[in-house]
Motif scaffolding. Structure first.
Motif, PDB file in Angstrom:
ATOM      1  N   TYR A 269       0.860  -1.177   0.000  1.00  0.00           N
ATOM      2  CA  TYR A 269       0.000   0.000   0.000  1.00  0.00           C
ATOM      3  C   TYR A 269       0.903   1.236   0.000  1.00  0.00           C
ATOM      4  O   TYR A 269       1.914   1.278   0.699  1.00  0.00           O
ATOM      5  N   GLN A 270       0.533   2.229  -0.768  1.00  0.00           N
ATOM      6  CA  GLN A 270       1.386   3.418  -0.934  1.00  0.00           C
ATOM      7  C   GLN A 270       1.700   4.074   0.403  1.00  0.00           C
ATOM      8  O   GLN A 270       0.831   4.342   1.210  1.00  0.00           O
ATOM      9  N   SER A 272       3.021   2.917   2.995  1.00  0.00           N
ATOM     10  CA  SER A 272       2.894   2.068   4.183  1.00  0.00           C
ATOM     11  C   SER A 272       4.283   1.699   4.686  1.00  0.00           C
ATOM     12  O   SER A 272       5.297   1.933   4.012  1.00  0.00           O
ATOM     13  N   ASN A 293       2.626  -0.544  -6.134  1.00  0.00           N
ATOM     14  CA  ASN A 293       1.585  -0.194  -5.164  1.00  0.00           C
ATOM     15  C   ASN A 293       0.289  -0.930  -5.479  1.00  0.00           C
ATOM     16  O   ASN A 293      -0.139  -1.004  -6.634  1.00  0.00           O
ATOM     17  N   VAL A 294      -0.298  -1.500  -4.438  1.00  0.00           N
ATOM     18  CA  VAL A 294      -1.565  -2.221  -4.576  1.00  0.00           C
ATOM     19  C   VAL A 294      -2.569  -1.642  -3.591  1.00  0.00           C
ATOM     20  O   VAL A 294      -2.203  -1.129  -2.536  1.00  0.00           O
ATOM     21  N   ARG A 295      -3.840  -1.740  -3.949  1.00  0.00           N
ATOM     22  CA  ARG A 295      -4.881  -1.169  -3.100  1.00  0.00           C
ATOM     23  C   ARG A 295      -5.319  -2.121  -1.995  1.00  0.00           C
ATOM     24  O   ARG A 295      -5.684  -1.704  -0.905  1.00  0.00           O
ATOM     25  N   ASP A 296      -5.321  -3.422  -2.299  1.00  0.00           N
ATOM     26  CA  ASP A 296      -5.770  -4.407  -1.317  1.00  0.00           C
ATOM     27  C   ASP A 296      -4.666  -5.445  -1.148  1.00  0.00           C
ATOM     28  O   ASP A 296      -4.502  -6.329  -1.979  1.00  0.00           O
ATOM     29  N   THR A 297      -3.923  -5.329  -0.045  1.00  0.00           N
ATOM     30  CA  THR A 297      -2.778  -6.216   0.152  1.00  0.00           C
ATOM     31  C   THR A 297      -3.207  -7.643   0.487  1.00  0.00           C
ATOM     32  O   THR A 297      -2.388  -8.555   0.455  1.00  0.00           O
ATOM     33  N   GLU A 501      -9.922  -0.351   5.209  1.00  0.00           N
ATOM     34  CA  GLU A 501     -10.542  -0.802   3.963  1.00  0.00           C
ATOM     35  C   GLU A 501     -10.884   0.414   3.102  1.00  0.00           C
ATOM     36  O   GLU A 501     -11.455   1.387   3.590  1.00  0.00           O
ATOM     37  N   ASN A 502     -10.545   0.374   1.831  1.00  0.00           N
ATOM     38  CA  ASN A 502     -10.901   1.499   0.973  1.00  0.00           C
ATOM     39  C   ASN A 502     -12.337   1.361   0.475  1.00  0.00           C
ATOM     40  O   ASN A 502     -12.944   0.289   0.537  1.00  0.00           O
ATOM     41  N   LYS A 504     -13.603   1.421  -2.514  1.00  0.00           N
ATOM     42  CA  LYS A 504     -13.782   0.503  -3.640  1.00  0.00           C
ATOM     43  C   LYS A 504     -13.921  -0.933  -3.159  1.00  0.00           C
ATOM     44  O   LYS A 504     -14.766  -1.690  -3.640  1.00  0.00           O
ATOM     45  N   ASN A 505     -13.099  -1.319  -2.182  1.00  0.00           N
ATOM     46  CA  ASN A 505     -13.160  -2.680  -1.659  1.00  0.00           C
ATOM     47  C   ASN A 505     -14.484  -2.917  -0.939  1.00  0.00           C
ATOM     48  O   ASN A 505     -15.080  -3.991  -1.043  1.00  0.00           O
TER      49      ASN A 505
END
Length: 562
Positions: A269-270, A272, A293-297, A501-502, A504-505
């Protein structure tokens, strides 16, 4: 490395001939992959060679054939190892494999007696699955294949709920009642008459609580370096994962000491801790780090992400690596050395010799709860989950309970850890160096008292003794474990436990829940509660993400025609 599947039977009815055809069709999802087939009216075996090691993993003569999935690491050479196995009867394999340091599944077929023998490594890190069917046996190195065959499969609800809340089925269960997995240190014998199971190696029979920290650190260091030696062979270029934690960092530190030219990949995650701390370590030691960078690790494992990103077209360094489809991974370090899934409450229950309390404390530590109002029979399934953990612990009743809990983690959580990545071997064509799973490394950790290992205590003593250069920049630590003593502005970066949690998720989870309301898998849930959860979560009136995550994970493996 290969993907393999087959059938052993003495009656090749139309049913078996159809399954034979389906195996060849579906073993790899890549239609251009060459299927190597063997058929002698007793055994049908199909394999797809994925040349990660760039060595032969198959050897054959007029009496038998042998193959290795993964690498035995009896020597650095896979071809040498498989030829050595070919020269011996399977009765000698326990002695031959006594010094094997790799993660492997070994197959041997006797052409005259029509017997298949399968041997797992000490933790069965390399998955292998089998089922009895109409007097024969169907087997495969990938679970996904069984759903493509013309056989009746039914949902194992215990296996599904274990997978959904703790991340893996316990013991040799899968999410099908009919299909079982190879167990740690197990020998399977398949004949046209059926299956025989035995254990040729058991950690529970190994010496324990017989090492003190000082000797333990020296033996651990020797064992780890031996494992790196065997994995590395003659390579002088390598690619590794690098997170913000210590496991991959130790591997990188050892490879740098040896002068290996190295590039690393980080998926995080950016901004982090995973990203910031890996970046600081790479800058200090002056080697290339590629950050993705990923949104959901949690959506995919690092190993699965590697398969998508580590491509010859994206990284010029790829062409220099002797075995570019073999990546160094720190899997096993945090659990087998750092005992990350053990806390004070679990230890207290162990010292009271109370397996039920240990099971409850472990599930609490993992936040592993089946939503009782959402899942039908949820309360019964939660109780069954506790009892299944107790049954696992009682397999080691001659050991102190804290030692039994250590083995429970090794032989369940770790047994299943890289299986998802290896399921996609046909897609990503990627395998892994896994030095923390070396038998010699594990032997040291089992010989030490649990009190020495918990909370990364011995791990940190080892690093201070041997890899002080790994401790110059900050690293991510686990809650309740030894903390990072470095004072640095980068310590303000978010740990992976602080990431939220973002949006989008959240919407993705709500969408999965709504779809489940209207398909056959919805029969496993109380639809009115599921619908209310989706609505209130979407409106921001209820935080139902954790519950919907269970639905998402269950849906991955549920068969609607239960």
């Amino acid at each position: 490395m290969s993907i393999v599947a087959g059938v052993i039977s003495d009656r090749w009815s139309q049913d078996f001939l159809l399954i034979k055809k389906e195996i060849a069709q579906h073993l790899s999802r890549n239609p251009t992959d060459v299927r190597h087939e063997y058929f002698d009216n007793h055994l049908y075996l199909c394999r797809v060679a994925i040349d990660c090691h760039r060595e032969a993993n198959w050897a054959e003569n007029h009496l038998r054939f042998a193959m290795v999935l993964g690498h035995t690491l009896m020597s650095p050479s896979l071809t040498q190892d498989v030829n050595c196995l070919l020269q011996h009867n399977p009765e000698n394999y326990p002695q031959l494999l006594a010094d094997a340091q790799g993660t492997y599944c070994v197959l041997n077929y006797n052409k005259q007696q029509h017997i298949v023998n399968v041997f797992a490594d000490t933790l069965a890190i390399r998955p292998f699955y089998y089922m009895q069917y109409k007097g024969g046996v169907i087997f495969s190195s990938c679970l996904r294949l069984f759903d493509k065959l013309s056989v009746k499969l039914t949902t194992n609800l215990a296996g599904v709920t274990e997978y959904a809340v703790v991340g893996y089925p316990l013991g040799n269960k899968t999410h099908y009642n009919e299909v079982h997995s190879l167990s740690p240190g197990e020998k399977l014998t398949f004949t046209t008459k059926g299956i025989q199971r035995s254990r040729y190696f058991r950690w529970a029979d190994m010496p324990f609580n017989c090492l003190e920290d000082g000797h333990g650190i020296l033996q651990l260091d020797r064992a780890f370096k031996q494992a790196v030696d065997l994995c590395l062979g003659d390579d002088i270029h390598a690619v590794s994962t690098l997170s913000g934690g210590l496991d991959s960092r130790v591997i990188v530190a050892e490879l740098l000491k040896r002068g290996v030219q190295l590039e690393c990949l980080n998926f995080s995650y950016q901004r982090s801790q995973d990203e910031v701390y890996a970046e600081a370590f790479a800058q200090l030691h002056d080697f290339p780090l590629h950050i993705v960078n990923v949104r959901d690790t949690q959506e995919q494992s690092i190993e699965q992400r590697l398969g998508c990103y580590w491509r010859a077209t994206q990284y010029p360094f790829y062409q220099q690596v002797e075995r570019p489809r073999l990546v160094w991974s720190g899997n096993g370090g945090s659990v087998c050395l750092g005992m990350v899934f053990c806390d004070d409450e679990i230890l207290s229950a162990c010292f009271k010799d109370d397996p039920v309390s240990v099971a409850k404390a472990y599930l609490k530590h993992q936040h592993a709860y089946i939503p009782k109002r959402m899942v039908k029979d949820g309360e019964m399934l939660q109780h069954q989950l506790e009892q299944n953990i107790v049954a696992c612990l009682e397999q080691y009743s001659h050991l102190p309970l804290e030692k039994a809990f250590q083995l429970f983690l090794w032989e369940n959580d770790q047994h299943q850890h890289i299986a998802p990545a290896l399921e996609d071997l046909d897609k990503f064509r990627l395998d892994f160096h896994l030095p923390f799973y070396s038998k010699a490394v594990l032997s040291v950790m089992f010989a030490l008292p649990v009190s020495s290992a918990v909370k990364h205590q011995l791990y940190m003593k080892w690093l201070n003794h041997t890899y002080s250069e790994a401790l110059v920049t900050p690293w991510q630590t686990y809650p309740g474990h030894l903390t990072c003593p470095l004072k640095d502005h980068r310590l303000s970066a978010l740990s992976k436990w602080q990431l939220t949690e973002n949006v989008k998720n959240k919407l993705n989870l709500v969408n999965i829940g709504v779809k489940t309301l209207f398909d056959a898998k919805g029969d496993f849930y109380h639809r009115h509660y599921l619908g209310a959860n989706c609505l209130l979560t979407a409106l921001g009136l209820h935080s139902g993400e954790s519950t919907l995550n269970v639905v998402k994970r269950m849906n991955k493996v549920l068969k609607p025609h239960h």
